[in-house]
Structures are given as structure tokens and as C-alpha cells.
Design a protein around this motif. Structure first.
Motif, PDB file in Angstrom:
ATOM      1  N   CYS A  99      14.814  48.249 117.939  1.00  0.00           N
ATOM      2  CA  CYS A  99      15.218  48.397 116.537  1.00  0.00           C
ATOM      3  C   CYS A  99      16.733  48.416 116.472  1.00  0.00           C
ATOM      4  O   CYS A  99      17.370  49.169 117.204  1.00  0.00           O
ATOM      5  CB  CYS A  99      14.686  49.703 115.958  1.00  0.00           C
ATOM      6  SG  CYS A  99      12.911  49.823 115.926  1.00  0.00           S
ATOM      7  N   ASP A 100      17.293  47.605 115.577  1.00  0.00           N
ATOM      8  CA  ASP A 100      18.741  47.540 115.408  1.00  0.00           C
ATOM      9  C   ASP A 100      19.164  48.519 114.323  1.00  0.00           C
ATOM     10  O   ASP A 100      19.051  48.232 113.137  1.00  0.00           O
ATOM     11  CB  ASP A 100      19.157  46.117 115.052  1.00  0.00           C
ATOM     12  CG  ASP A 100      20.652  45.976 114.876  1.00  0.00           C
ATOM     13  OD1 ASP A 100      21.394  46.916 115.242  1.00  0.00           O
ATOM     14  OD2 ASP A 100      21.083  44.924 114.370  1.00  0.00           O
ATOM     15  N   LEU A 150      12.514  50.348 109.158  1.00  0.00           N
ATOM     16  CA  LEU A 150      13.172  49.731 110.299  1.00  0.00           C
ATOM     17  C   LEU A 150      12.110  49.229 111.264  1.00  0.00           C
ATOM     18  O   LEU A 150      11.401  50.015 111.879  1.00  0.00           O
ATOM     19  CB  LEU A 150      14.085  50.756 110.984  1.00  0.00           C
ATOM     20  CG  LEU A 150      14.927  50.291 112.153  1.00  0.00           C
ATOM     21  CD1 LEU A 150      15.891  49.196 111.734  1.00  0.00           C
ATOM     22  CD2 LEU A 150      15.703  51.466 112.740  1.00  0.00           C
ATOM     23  N   SER A 156      21.685  47.615 111.517  1.00  0.00           N
ATOM     24  CA  SER A 156      21.245  46.842 110.350  1.00  0.00           C
ATOM     25  C   SER A 156      21.083  47.721 109.110  1.00  0.00           C
ATOM     26  O   SER A 156      21.184  47.233 107.990  1.00  0.00           O
ATOM     27  CB  SER A 156      19.949  46.089 110.651  1.00  0.00           C
ATOM     28  OG  SER A 156      18.879  46.978 110.891  1.00  0.00           O
ATOM     29  N   GLU A 214      12.251  45.508 113.559  1.00  0.00           N
ATOM     30  CA  GLU A 214      13.308  44.994 114.446  1.00  0.00           C
ATOM     31  C   GLU A 214      14.667  45.192 113.778  1.00  0.00           C
ATOM     32  O   GLU A 214      15.643  45.520 114.424  1.00  0.00           O
ATOM     33  CB  GLU A 214      13.074  43.512 114.762  1.00  0.00           C
ATOM     34  CG  GLU A 214      11.751  43.219 115.458  1.00  0.00           C
ATOM     35  CD  GLU A 214      11.655  43.772 116.874  1.00  0.00           C
ATOM     36  OE1 GLU A 214      12.681  43.825 117.568  1.00  0.00           O
ATOM     37  OE2 GLU A 214      10.545  44.153 117.274  1.00  0.00           O
ATOM     38  N   THR A 215      14.716  44.973 112.453  1.00  0.00           N
ATOM     39  CA  THR A 215      15.909  45.241 111.646  1.00  0.00           C
ATOM     40  C   THR A 215      15.469  45.979 110.382  1.00  0.00           C
ATOM     41  O   THR A 215      14.287  46.037 110.067  1.00  0.00           O
ATOM     42  CB  THR A 215      16.640  43.935 111.245  1.00  0.00           C
ATOM     43  OG1 THR A 215      15.751  43.125 110.484  1.00  0.00           O
ATOM     44  CG2 THR A 215      17.138  43.176 112.464  1.00  0.00           C
ATOM     45  N   SER A 226      23.691  46.794 117.151  1.00  0.00           N
ATOM     46  CA  SER A 226      24.158  45.440 117.436  1.00  0.00           C
ATOM     47  C   SER A 226      25.672  45.444 117.565  1.00  0.00           C
ATOM     48  O   SER A 226      26.343  46.386 117.171  1.00  0.00           O
ATOM     49  CB  SER A 226      23.708  44.475 116.342  1.00  0.00           C
ATOM     50  OG  SER A 226      24.294  44.837 115.111  1.00  0.00           O
TER      51      SER A 226
END
Length: 129
Positions: free
Chosen positions: A82-83, A49, A86, A51-52, A126
Motif C-alpha cells: 500500500c502506498d 487504501l 498516495s 494499492e493506492t 512512494s
């Protein structure tokens, strides 16, 4: 993986020093090997992980394949966020998820183990459904 995983080495009783990343890798190795010993049908996959989430290794029941992929992971990045959603999105996009009326009818069970290494990076979900 956050760049924090290469900071502040752990000092062991014998004087050796290890980065948080190497300690986490060893812990995952032991976990996978022991779970496989208990039940050879268990399957494991590996994501990172930044950013995604990104697949590193698809599901396999061969611990050596997963451990080899794990050992190849050395790249860390400075991340601002960090999303976490995802991770779920990657799994549901790849594998059809149906919830049966009776929980005993589940064809498989996905467990996600998140290892968060003292990062200054903000985790968020998100707004995707």
C-alpha cells in the motif's frame, strides 16, 4: 481495505460476534458523530487504501452522508503493498495547500486518521515529492 478485515471475528460478552471491519465502522461512526456534536463546522472525508488511496466520500460536514458511505464499504482485497504517500497526494491534488508564515493564519487543518487492520500488506511511501 485488506481482506484481513473480514477475518477472526471479535466475540463480545453477550456472545455476539463481529468482524474487525464492522467494529472499525462502528468506531468511526461514533468518532464522527461526537466530533460533529462538539463543532458542527468540522468536515470529514473517507478514503480507502488498496494499492493506492481512493476517495470514497469528499469532505462534508454532514455525518449522515459520511456514515452512509462508510456503511456501503464492504469490499476488501488482498493487497501486497500500500502506498501511503498516495493519501497525501490525493489531498494536495484536490485542495491547494499553502503554508503561511504564521500558523494561526491557516484557513483549515487536515488531520488524517489511519486505521490499519492487522494486515500482512507492506505499507510504503512512494518516491514522489
Amino acid at each position: 481495505m485488506s481482506a484481513d478485515m473480514e477475518q477472526t471475528p471479535f466475540k463480545l460478552g453477550d456472545g455476539s460476534q463481529h468482524t474487525p471491519l464492522s467494529m472499525v465502522k462502528r468506531t468511526i461512526e461514533l468518532f464522527v458523530e461526537n466530533k460533529h456534536f462538539i463543532n458542527r463546522k468540522h468536515e470529514f472525508s473517507l478514503m480507502v487504501l488498496y494499492e493506492t488511496a481512493t476517495w470514497v466520500r469528499e469532505f462534508t460536514n454532514d455525518p449522515k452522508e459520511l456514515i452512509d458511505s462508510l456503511q456501503d464499504l464492504n469490499e476488501t482485497q488482498v493487497c501486497t503493498s500500500c502506498d501511503l504517500a498516495s493519501v497525501v497526494t490525493l489531498i494536495t491534488d484536490k485542495y491547494e495547500m499553502r503554508i503561511p508564515r504564521k500558523i494561526s493564519l491557516l484557513p483549515c487543518l487536515f488531520r488524517v486518521i489511519l486505521i490499519y487492520g492487522r494486515s500482512s500488506c507492506m505499507i510504503h511511501f512512494s518516491n514522489e515529492e
